[in-house]
Design a protein around this motif. Structure first.
Motif, PDB file in Angstrom:
ATOM      1  N   THR A   3      23.483   2.909 -38.125  1.00 19.01           N
ATOM      2  CA  THR A   3      24.351   2.908 -36.942  1.00 19.01           C
ATOM      3  C   THR A   3      25.028   4.268 -36.847  1.00 19.01           C
ATOM      4  O   THR A   3      25.652   4.727 -37.811  1.00 19.01           O
ATOM      5  CB  THR A   3      25.411   1.808 -37.026  1.00 19.01           C
ATOM      6  OG1 THR A   3      24.770   0.540 -37.153  1.00 19.01           O
ATOM      7  CG2 THR A   3      26.281   1.800 -35.773  1.00 19.01           C
ATOM      8  N   ASP A  27      19.122   3.221 -35.471  1.00 13.44           N
ATOM      9  CA  ASP A  27      18.795   1.891 -34.930  1.00 13.44           C
ATOM     10  C   ASP A  27      19.791   1.475 -33.857  1.00 13.44           C
ATOM     11  O   ASP A  27      19.417   0.867 -32.856  1.00 13.44           O
ATOM     12  CB  ASP A  27      18.792   0.855 -36.065  1.00 13.44           C
ATOM     13  CG  ASP A  27      17.740   1.162 -37.119  1.00 13.44           C
ATOM     14  OD1 ASP A  27      16.603   1.487 -36.731  1.00 13.44           O
ATOM     15  OD2 ASP A  27      18.062   1.107 -38.321  1.00 13.44           O
ATOM     16  N   ARG A  28      21.051   1.793 -34.092  1.00 20.51           N
ATOM     17  CA  ARG A  28      22.104   1.496 -33.116  1.00 20.51           C
ATOM     18  C   ARG A  28      22.950   2.750 -32.930  1.00 20.51           C
ATOM     19  O   ARG A  28      23.186   3.492 -33.874  1.00 20.51           O
ATOM     20  CB  ARG A  28      22.987   0.338 -33.590  1.00 20.51           C
ATOM     21  CG  ARG A  28      22.239  -0.951 -33.893  1.00 20.51           C
ATOM     22  CD  ARG A  28      23.210  -2.110 -34.136  1.00 20.51           C
ATOM     23  NE  ARG A  28      24.190  -1.797 -35.171  1.00 20.51           N
ATOM     24  CZ  ARG A  28      25.248  -2.557 -35.451  1.00 20.51           C
ATOM     25  NH1 ARG A  28      25.466  -3.671 -34.753  1.00 20.51           N
ATOM     26  NH2 ARG A  28      26.085  -2.217 -36.411  1.00 20.51           N
ATOM     27  N   CYS A  29      23.385   2.976 -31.701  1.00 19.01           N
ATOM     28  CA  CYS A  29      24.152   4.188 -31.383  1.00 19.01           C
ATOM     29  C   CYS A  29      25.393   3.794 -30.586  1.00 19.01           C
ATOM     30  O   CYS A  29      25.288   3.040 -29.611  1.00 19.01           O
ATOM     31  CB  CYS A  29      23.294   5.172 -30.591  1.00 19.01           C
ATOM     32  SG  CYS A  29      24.187   6.628 -30.001  1.00 19.01           S
ATOM     33  N   ILE A  30      26.533   4.323 -30.997  1.00 17.41           N
ATOM     34  CA  ILE A  30      27.784   4.069 -30.283  1.00 17.41           C
ATOM     35  C   ILE A  30      28.223   5.365 -29.610  1.00 17.41           C
ATOM     36  O   ILE A  30      28.730   6.277 -30.272  1.00 17.41           O
ATOM     37  CB  ILE A  30      28.884   3.576 -31.246  1.00 17.41           C
ATOM     38  CG1 ILE A  30      28.442   2.294 -31.957  1.00 17.41           C
ATOM     39  CG2 ILE A  30      30.193   3.345 -30.485  1.00 17.41           C
ATOM     40  CD1 ILE A  30      29.385   1.853 -33.056  1.00 17.41           C
ATOM     41  N   GLY A  69      22.841   1.568 -22.579  1.00 17.68           N
ATOM     42  CA  GLY A  69      24.047   1.737 -23.377  1.00 17.68           C
ATOM     43  C   GLY A  69      25.296   1.647 -22.526  1.00 17.68           C
ATOM     44  O   GLY A  69      25.307   1.068 -21.442  1.00 17.68           O
ATOM     45  N   HIS A  89      31.820  -1.456 -37.665  1.00 21.20           N
ATOM     46  CA  HIS A  89      30.396  -1.527 -37.314  1.00 21.20           C
ATOM     47  C   HIS A  89      29.497  -0.897 -38.372  1.00 21.20           C
ATOM     48  O   HIS A  89      28.327  -0.615 -38.088  1.00 21.20           O
ATOM     49  CB  HIS A  89      30.167  -0.884 -35.946  1.00 21.20           C
ATOM     50  CG  HIS A  89      30.882  -1.596 -34.845  1.00 21.20           C
ATOM     51  ND1 HIS A  89      30.372  -2.708 -34.220  1.00 21.20           N
ATOM     52  CD2 HIS A  89      32.103  -1.368 -34.279  1.00 21.20           C
ATOM     53  CE1 HIS A  89      31.231  -3.130 -33.296  1.00 21.20           C
ATOM     54  NE2 HIS A  89      32.286  -2.336 -33.318  1.00 21.20           N
ATOM     55  N   THR A 168      20.431   1.463 -27.999  1.00 18.58           N
ATOM     56  CA  THR A 168      20.873   0.139 -28.431  1.00 18.58           C
ATOM     57  C   THR A 168      22.302   0.272 -28.943  1.00 18.58           C
ATOM     58  O   THR A 168      22.548   0.951 -29.950  1.00 18.58           O
ATOM     59  CB  THR A 168      19.973  -0.426 -29.548  1.00 18.58           C
ATOM     60  OG1 THR A 168      18.632  -0.510 -29.051  1.00 18.58           O
ATOM     61  CG2 THR A 168      20.451  -1.794 -29.983  1.00 18.58           C
ATOM     62  N   VAL A 169      23.221  -0.312 -28.231  1.00 14.05           N
ATOM     63  CA  VAL A 169      24.640  -0.207 -28.556  1.00 14.05           C
ATOM     64  C   VAL A 169      25.145  -1.569 -29.004  1.00 14.05           C
ATOM     65  O   VAL A 169      24.922  -2.565 -28.311  1.00 14.05           O
ATOM     66  CB  VAL A 169      25.455   0.288 -27.335  1.00 14.05           C
ATOM     67  CG1 VAL A 169      26.938   0.386 -27.678  1.00 14.05           C
ATOM     68  CG2 VAL A 169      24.918   1.623 -26.840  1.00 14.05           C
ATOM     69  N   PRO A 170      25.820  -1.658 -30.147  1.00 17.19           N
ATOM     70  CA  PRO A 170      26.360  -2.945 -30.584  1.00 17.19           C
ATOM     71  C   PRO A 170      27.466  -3.421 -29.652  1.00 17.19           C
ATOM     72  O   PRO A 170      28.045  -2.635 -28.896  1.00 17.19           O
ATOM     73  CB  PRO A 170      26.899  -2.642 -31.987  1.00 17.19           C
ATOM     74  CG  PRO A 170      27.176  -1.178 -31.984  1.00 17.19           C
ATOM     75  CD  PRO A 170      26.124  -0.573 -31.098  1.00 17.19           C
TER      76      PRO A 170
END
Length: 448
Positions: A3, A27-30, A69, A89, A168-170
């Protein structure tokens, strides 16, 4: 699962953004922007930049949503807000653009202390990283532009990066603050955001840049790119702008040179951060103190129309033509012989494109305390007006009280017949130019 945080600062775009490009590989990007208390509470955060920033954040959020996103916006102490998201996160890496101010360096150190892999991207805000070029004869930076530019031209720049296709944003809360600043922006302030910036860039490259060498000093033509606010906020990438502008025409080459000045000033400030407030090269000036003269300059009431038009443009638009900035700054520092820091702060208060390095170092260049190799040159406002606004169109655009004055007198309204002059709501000159020139020459020739 990895992340990442893409921490936006002065790179508010999705196209050609090394920070976002690298962070998107996780895998995940904020995508995160923190309205930093340290900046919001500073004198550097004015109503014009707040309004422009609000446009930028809204536009960036729209662009991120188009690829799945969204922009997470927090308000508070930057490192504290980042730390909260890191813990909540399980963030494994943080990506941020390098910058040149002392505050940016302290920010990097504080982010490093969070214990998460920190990636600082050098070529996100500048075309050439600030301290990557050094003189062959030694020294940590170039103090003169021309040799810097020769070397800058030979550097291989990175390629232009695509905007991410998918993010892909949590699940994470973070709404944009409704109001960024309590002040009132300039009435004719330009709109911000990457969409506007890219449109300006495309139109400039297509229809404007080839004429830049011939027209960039013509005040009335206003034939400059108007991209400086977008470069400051990073809604347009300087790397992509250089790539699109090219060097095929004389105008494009002249424009490239101006963009190199931006990198030059950044490397000066990076090497000498104290020059944001102290003379880069002291001339042992004992600046005058005159509240009356400063107020006349600030309010556009000096009696010299080209200077006053420049200062009125600043109030109306939060922006000023590049030649007008030179004229207005020279008048303050060398004609009125007032401290360059007063003028620099006034520009900070109003300019939407006010970049710390370029604002302070340009003011020092004009004042003769910076990198100018001719520190005592004076830009005579009358000579400048007649050369760059020969029929007074620029002056009349911003000084309605002179709109009906004959072009032969518009730059020197005191030469009008007495009855016409008295009918104008316009002040006499605040200073005689010959007396001012003599005062400045005496001040600079005085021994410390």
């Amino acid at each position: 699962m990895t992340t990442s945080i893409a921490l936006f600062t002065r790179d508010l775009r999705v196209h050609d953004n090394p920070v976002l490009h690298a962070a998107a590989a996780a895998d995940r990007c904020i995508p995160l922007f923190v309205l930093d208390d340290a900046i919001v509470s500073s004198a550097f955060f004015n109503a014009n930049r707040a309004a422009f920033l609000s446009d930028c954040l809204a536009d960036l959020d729209r662009s991120l949503r188009e690829c799945g996103g969204k922009l997470v916006v927090r308000k508070g102490k930057l490192v504290d807000e980042v730390a909260r998201i890191v813990r909540a996160h399980d963030v494994t890496e943080i990506h941020v653009a390098a910058d040149v101010s002392r505050y940016a360096r302290r920010r990097e150190e504080a982010l490093e202390a969070l214990g998460v892999d920190l990636h600082v991207h050098d070529a996100s805000i500048n075309a050439v990283p600030p301290l990557s070029l050094t003189p062959s004869g030694g020294g940590d930076h170039f103090a003169v532009f021309t040799p810097y530019f020769r070397k800058w031209e030979t550097v291989h720049r990175r390629g232009v990066l695509r905007a991410p296709r998918r993010l892909t944003v949590p699940e994470i809360s973070g709404e944009q603050p409704c109001r960024l600043h309590d002040g009132t922006p300039s009435p004719d302030l330009a709109s911000g955001g990457e969409t506007v910036g890219r449109r300006l860039m495309v139109n400039w490259v297509r229809t404007g840049v080839d004429d830049y060498a011939d027209l960039h000093d013509a005040l009335a033509d206003d034939a400059t790119s108007h991209l400086s606010p977008h470069l400051h906020f990073g809604t347009v990438s300087v790397t992509e702008l250089l790539d699109r502008a090219g060097t095929a025409s004389e105008g494009a080459r002249a424009y490239t040179r101006q963009l190199a000045w931006r990198d030059f000033h950044h490397q000066v400030l990076a090497a000498r951060p104290e020059s944001a407030t102290r003379d880069y090269r002291t001339r042992n000036d004992r600046w005058r103190r005159s509240d009356r003269d400063f107020a006349a300059w600030r309010d556009g009431r000096t009696g010299y129309p080209v200077v006053d038009a420049a200062m009125r443009q600043l109030v109306r638009e939060g922006w000023m033509h590049n030649r007008a900035r030179l004229i207005a700054a020279s008048f303050l520092c060398k004609t009125l012989y007032l401290d360059w820091r007063l003028g620099a702060q006034h520009f900070v208060d109003l300019l939407v494109d006010c970049d710390l390095a370029n604002n302070q170092m340009n003011w020092q260049w004009v004042a003769g305390t910076g990198t100018d190799t001719r520190p005592n040159r004076v830009h005579n406002p009358l000579a400048q007006a007649h050369r760059y606004d020969p029929d007074g169109t620029y002056v009349k655009r911003y000084l309605p009280e002179l709109a009906a004055v004959d072009p032969r007198h518009v730059h020197e309204p005191w030469t009008l017949p007495d009855e016409e002059r008295k009918a104008l709501d316009y002040p006499p000159p605040v200073v005689d130019l010959r007396e001012a020139a003599a005062r400045f020459a005496a001040a600079r020739s005085r021994k410390a």
